[in-house]
Design a protein around this motif. Structure first.
Motif, PDB file in Angstrom:
ATOM      1  N   GLU A 178       0.723  -1.366   0.085  1.00 59.36           N
ATOM      2  CA  GLU A 178      -0.023  -0.052   0.043  1.00 59.36           C
ATOM      3  C   GLU A 178       0.905   1.260   0.035  1.00 59.36           C
ATOM      4  O   GLU A 178       0.446   2.302  -0.629  1.00 59.36           O
ATOM      5  CB  GLU A 178      -0.933   0.094   1.273  1.00 59.36           C
ATOM      6  N   SER A 179       1.842   1.386   0.657  1.00 60.82           N
ATOM      7  CA  SER A 179       2.841   2.595   0.934  1.00 60.82           C
ATOM      8  C   SER A 179       4.311   1.987   1.047  1.00 60.82           C
ATOM      9  O   SER A 179       4.438   1.237   1.691  1.00 60.82           O
ATOM     10  CB  SER A 179       2.335   3.103   2.149  1.00 60.82           C
ATOM     11  N   LYS A 180       5.147   2.489  -0.129  1.00 60.23           N
ATOM     12  CA  LYS A 180       6.357   2.372   0.095  1.00 60.23           C
ATOM     13  C   LYS A 180       7.140   2.636   1.148  1.00 60.23           C
ATOM     14  O   LYS A 180       7.963   2.102   1.839  1.00 60.23           O
ATOM     15  CB  LYS A 180       7.179   2.663  -1.206  1.00 60.23           C
ATOM     16  N   GLU A 181       6.718   4.014   1.500  1.00 63.96           N
ATOM     17  CA  GLU A 181       7.210   4.704   2.486  1.00 63.96           C
ATOM     18  C   GLU A 181       6.925   4.269   3.982  1.00 63.96           C
ATOM     19  O   GLU A 181       8.100   3.944   4.678  1.00 63.96           O
ATOM     20  CB  GLU A 181       6.822   6.094   2.593  1.00 63.96           C
ATOM     21  N   LEU A 182       5.910   3.624   4.138  1.00 67.45           N
ATOM     22  CA  LEU A 182       5.522   2.918   5.327  1.00 67.45           C
ATOM     23  C   LEU A 182       6.230   1.564   5.678  1.00 67.45           C
ATOM     24  O   LEU A 182       6.966   1.498   6.565  1.00 67.45           O
ATOM     25  CB  LEU A 182       4.080   2.912   5.568  1.00 67.45           C
ATOM     26  N   GLU A 183       6.329   1.100   4.627  1.00 72.34           N
ATOM     27  CA  GLU A 183       7.015  -0.387   4.569  1.00 72.34           C
ATOM     28  C   GLU A 183       8.559  -0.081   4.930  1.00 72.34           C
ATOM     29  O   GLU A 183       9.371  -0.945   5.564  1.00 72.34           O
ATOM     30  CB  GLU A 183       6.722  -1.132   3.572  1.00 72.34           C
ATOM     31  N   LEU A 184       9.171   1.016   4.165  1.00 77.18           N
ATOM     32  CA  LEU A 184      10.615   1.261   4.513  1.00 77.18           C
ATOM     33  C   LEU A 184      10.701   1.586   5.817  1.00 77.18           C
ATOM     34  O   LEU A 184      11.725   1.214   6.378  1.00 77.18           O
ATOM     35  CB  LEU A 184      10.878   2.593   3.440  1.00 77.18           C
ATOM     36  N   PHE A 185       9.852   2.643   6.339  1.00 78.40           N
ATOM     37  CA  PHE A 185      10.132   2.878   7.786  1.00 78.40           C
ATOM     38  C   PHE A 185      10.121   1.456   8.842  1.00 78.40           C
ATOM     39  O   PHE A 185      10.800   1.375   9.757  1.00 78.40           O
ATOM     40  CB  PHE A 185       9.046   3.862   8.308  1.00 78.40           C
ATOM     41  N   SER A 186       8.989   0.636   8.369  1.00 78.02           N
ATOM     42  CA  SER A 186       9.014  -0.457   9.150  1.00 78.02           C
ATOM     43  C   SER A 186      10.300  -1.338   9.064  1.00 78.02           C
ATOM     44  O   SER A 186      10.434  -2.002  10.140  1.00 78.02           O
ATOM     45  CB  SER A 186       7.706  -1.295   8.762  1.00 78.02           C
ATOM     46  N   ALA A 187      10.884  -1.481   7.727  1.00 79.68           N
ATOM     47  CA  ALA A 187      11.828  -2.298   7.469  1.00 79.68           C
ATOM     48  C   ALA A 187      13.197  -1.801   8.298  1.00 79.68           C
ATOM     49  O   ALA A 187      14.015  -2.516   8.678  1.00 79.68           O
ATOM     50  CB  ALA A 187      12.140  -2.372   6.061  1.00 79.68           C
ATOM     51  N   ILE A 188      13.259  -0.702   8.276  1.00 77.81           N
ATOM     52  CA  ILE A 188      14.400   0.026   8.958  1.00 77.81           C
ATOM     53  C   ILE A 188      14.443  -0.203  10.557  1.00 77.81           C
ATOM     54  O   ILE A 188      15.215  -0.503  11.234  1.00 77.81           O
ATOM     55  CB  ILE A 188      14.330   1.864   8.733  1.00 77.81           C
ATOM     56  N   GLY A 189      13.008  -0.006  10.848  1.00 74.00           N
ATOM     57  CA  GLY A 189      12.746  -0.249  12.356  1.00 74.00           C
ATOM     58  C   GLY A 189      13.110  -1.443  12.848  1.00 74.00           C
ATOM     59  O   GLY A 189      13.623  -1.816  13.896  1.00 74.00           O
ATOM     60  N   SER A 190      12.751  -2.499  12.026  1.00 71.16           N
ATOM     61  CA  SER A 190      13.000  -3.840  12.533  1.00 71.16           C
ATOM     62  C   SER A 190      14.510  -4.234  11.748  1.00 71.16           C
ATOM     63  O   SER A 190      14.937  -5.607  11.754  1.00 71.16           O
ATOM     64  CB  SER A 190      12.138  -4.868  11.738  1.00 71.16           C
ATOM     65  N   ASN A 191      15.312  -3.648  11.069  1.00 72.24           N
ATOM     66  CA  ASN A 191      16.512  -3.892  10.910  1.00 72.24           C
ATOM     67  C   ASN A 191      16.498  -4.911   9.587  1.00 72.24           C
ATOM     68  O   ASN A 191      17.765  -5.817   9.447  1.00 72.24           O
ATOM     69  CB  ASN A 191      17.680  -4.541  11.905  1.00 72.24           C
ATOM     70  N   ASP A 192      15.383  -5.025   8.854  1.00 73.02           N
ATOM     71  CA  ASP A 192      15.442  -5.822   7.733  1.00 73.02           C
ATOM     72  C   ASP A 192      16.075  -5.174   6.309  1.00 73.02           C
ATOM     73  O   ASP A 192      15.480  -4.705   5.709  1.00 73.02           O
ATOM     74  CB  ASP A 192      13.947  -6.005   7.523  1.00 73.02           C
ATOM     75  N   ILE A 193      17.364  -5.340   6.293  1.00 74.24           N
ATOM     76  CA  ILE A 193      18.254  -4.819   5.244  1.00 74.24           C
ATOM     77  C   ILE A 193      17.715  -5.218   3.709  1.00 74.24           C
ATOM     78  O   ILE A 193      17.623  -4.530   3.112  1.00 74.24           O
ATOM     79  CB  ILE A 193      19.675  -5.183   5.193  1.00 74.24           C
ATOM     80  N   GLN A 194      17.313  -6.552   3.807  1.00 70.45           N
ATOM     81  CA  GLN A 194      16.720  -7.054   2.341  1.00 70.45           C
ATOM     82  C   GLN A 194      15.395  -6.300   1.784  1.00 70.45           C
ATOM     83  O   GLN A 194      15.500  -6.060   0.683  1.00 70.45           O
ATOM     84  CB  GLN A 194      16.523  -8.667   2.287  1.00 70.45           C
ATOM     85  N   THR A 195      14.774  -6.114   2.908  1.00 70.17           N
ATOM     86  CA  THR A 195      13.385  -5.593   2.772  1.00 70.17           C
ATOM     87  C   THR A 195      13.553  -3.963   2.222  1.00 70.17           C
ATOM     88  O   THR A 195      13.104  -3.468   1.205  1.00 70.17           O
ATOM     89  CB  THR A 195      12.508  -5.649   3.635  1.00 70.17           C
ATOM     90  N   VAL A 196      14.568  -3.283   3.080  1.00 74.49           N
ATOM     91  CA  VAL A 196      14.853  -1.942   2.771  1.00 74.49           C
ATOM     92  C   VAL A 196      15.744  -1.865   1.323  1.00 74.49           C
ATOM     93  O   VAL A 196      15.334  -0.987   0.445  1.00 74.49           O
ATOM     94  CB  VAL A 196      16.053  -1.435   3.642  1.00 74.49           C
ATOM     95  N   TYR A 197      16.357  -2.754   0.897  1.00 73.83           N
ATOM     96  CA  TYR A 197      16.963  -2.877  -0.349  1.00 73.83           C
ATOM     97  C   TYR A 197      15.885  -2.930  -1.361  1.00 73.83           C
ATOM     98  O   TYR A 197      15.985  -2.399  -2.507  1.00 73.83           O
ATOM     99  CB  TYR A 197      18.082  -4.063  -0.436  1.00 73.83           C
ATOM    100  N   THR A 198      15.052  -3.887  -1.161  1.00 71.98           N
ATOM    101  CA  THR A 198      13.940  -4.250  -2.163  1.00 71.98           C
ATOM    102  C   THR A 198      13.091  -2.818  -2.507  1.00 71.98           C
ATOM    103  O   THR A 198      12.992  -2.504  -3.843  1.00 71.98           O
ATOM    104  CB  THR A 198      13.130  -5.415  -1.717  1.00 71.98           C
ATOM    105  N   LEU A 199      12.770  -2.150  -1.514  1.00 73.56           N
ATOM    106  CA  LEU A 199      12.108  -0.908  -1.664  1.00 73.56           C
ATOM    107  C   LEU A 199      12.826   0.245  -2.266  1.00 73.56           C
ATOM    108  O   LEU A 199      12.038   0.890  -3.148  1.00 73.56           O
ATOM    109  CB  LEU A 199      11.488  -0.643  -0.308  1.00 73.56           C
ATOM    110  N   LEU A 200      14.197   0.372  -1.934  1.00 71.91           N
ATOM    111  CA  LEU A 200      14.831   1.447  -2.514  1.00 71.91           C
ATOM    112  C   LEU A 200      14.939   1.104  -4.241  1.00 71.91           C
ATOM    113  O   LEU A 200      15.108   1.820  -4.856  1.00 71.91           O
ATOM    114  CB  LEU A 200      16.279   1.496  -2.063  1.00 71.91           C
ATOM    115  N   VAL A 201      15.241  -0.422  -4.397  1.00 76.96           N
ATOM    116  CA  VAL A 201      15.399  -0.616  -5.815  1.00 76.96           C
ATOM    117  C   VAL A 201      14.088  -0.512  -6.631  1.00 76.96           C
ATOM    118  O   VAL A 201      14.392   0.226  -7.661  1.00 76.96           O
ATOM    119  CB  VAL A 201      15.874  -2.142  -5.951  1.00 76.96           C
ATOM    120  N   LEU A 202      12.863  -0.751  -6.007  1.00 73.79           N
ATOM    121  CA  LEU A 202      11.632  -0.361  -6.693  1.00 73.79           C
ATOM    122  C   LEU A 202      11.601   0.839  -6.723  1.00 73.79           C
ATOM    123  O   LEU A 202      10.767   1.363  -7.791  1.00 73.79           O
ATOM    124  CB  LEU A 202      10.572  -1.324  -5.915  1.00 73.79           C
ATOM    125  N   GLY A 203      12.082   1.905  -6.231  1.00 67.70           N
ATOM    126  CA  GLY A 203      11.871   3.369  -5.914  1.00 67.70           C
ATOM    127  C   GLY A 203      10.483   3.761  -5.465  1.00 67.70           C
ATOM    128  O   GLY A 203       9.852   4.743  -5.897  1.00 67.70           O
TER     129      GLY A 203
END
Length: 245
Positions: free
Chosen positions: A220-245
């Protein structure tokens, strides 16, 4: 925890389009695709932090007490370490750079033993921001795209920052290609190890510059998922969201 974090753009000219998220005990350096994306991410993060502060003033005492029990790390002390399927930050891991980085990455995942783009054996070059290993022929084309697309280094000739190396151990060819090559169209064939420059250039440009093989974002929201991934230290999800732009 974004509530006690700050966002800033580093002064280091080598960190093109990068921004830092810094808290009293964790630090992240992320790279946007271009200057406009950089401004957008920084603005969104700063507005979110301001909103969190406004909405949680009544909890400030609790937050302060919780933080006071944690050891503080500066951004220069922080690096990436593995743990329970995610990537966390630890000051001690900065000193744990392996003596043979290539051998370490090869052993980490068999897919790292072949170039991410043409499958040539024993690649010795890495793209730090893409988290992949490539052969010398493909590395030259990566360089031609510019460091804002692919920041190429030799693991034999150049020094690799320990924190960036830890990102390489978490991403690597297999995971990166599961995103970057998720939807290969019939118009393209992946190059083979003896492919010419024109064939490699066509593939690498489509894959990294034009992003023609990326999957569609399903959330639903890349920004919210990015914040959540950063908060949980999930580098692979952070990477995926940044690649998808």
């Amino acid at each position: 925890d974004l509530l006690v974090s700050t966002v800033k753009i580093p002064n280091d000219i080598n960190k093109n389009n990068c921004f830092e998220i810094i808290s009293p005990y964790k630090s992240y350096t992320l790279q946007a695709e271009n200057s406009e994306e950089l401004k957008r991410w920084v603005t969104v993060l700063q507005n979110t932090i301001s909103s969190l502060i406004s909405n949680h003033d009544s909890k400030s005492t609790v937050t302060t007490n919780r933080l006071s029990s944690r050891p503080a790390l500066t951004s220069s002390q922080s690096s990436l370490s593995e743990g329970s399927g995610t990537t966390t930050l630890s000051s001690t891991d900065v000193k744990n750079m392996p003596e043979e980085p290539l051998k370490y990455l090869y052993n980490k995942n068999a897919c790292n033993q072949c170039c991410a783009d043409c499958s040539a054996d024993q690649p010795e070059w890495v793209s730090l921001n893409l988290g992949i290993l490539v052969c010398i022929e493909c590395s030259g084309i990566h360089r031609s795209l510019g460091v804002h697309i692919s920041k190429v280094r030799s693991l034999k000739l150049d020094n690799c920052d320990p924190s960036m190396f830890k990102v390489l151990t978490q991403i690597g060819n297999e995971f990166a290609n599961s995103i970057l090559e998720a939807k290969i169209t019939g118009h393209y064939d992946k190059p083979h190890p003896k492919a010419g420059r024109e064939e490699r250039e066509k593939w690498i440009t489509a894959k990294y510059l034009n992003k023609e093989f990326l999957p569609k974002f399903q959330g639903e929201s890349k920004e919210l998922e990015l914040f959540s991934a950063i908060g949980s230290n999930d580098i692979q999800t952070v990477y995926t969201l940044l690649v998808l732009g």
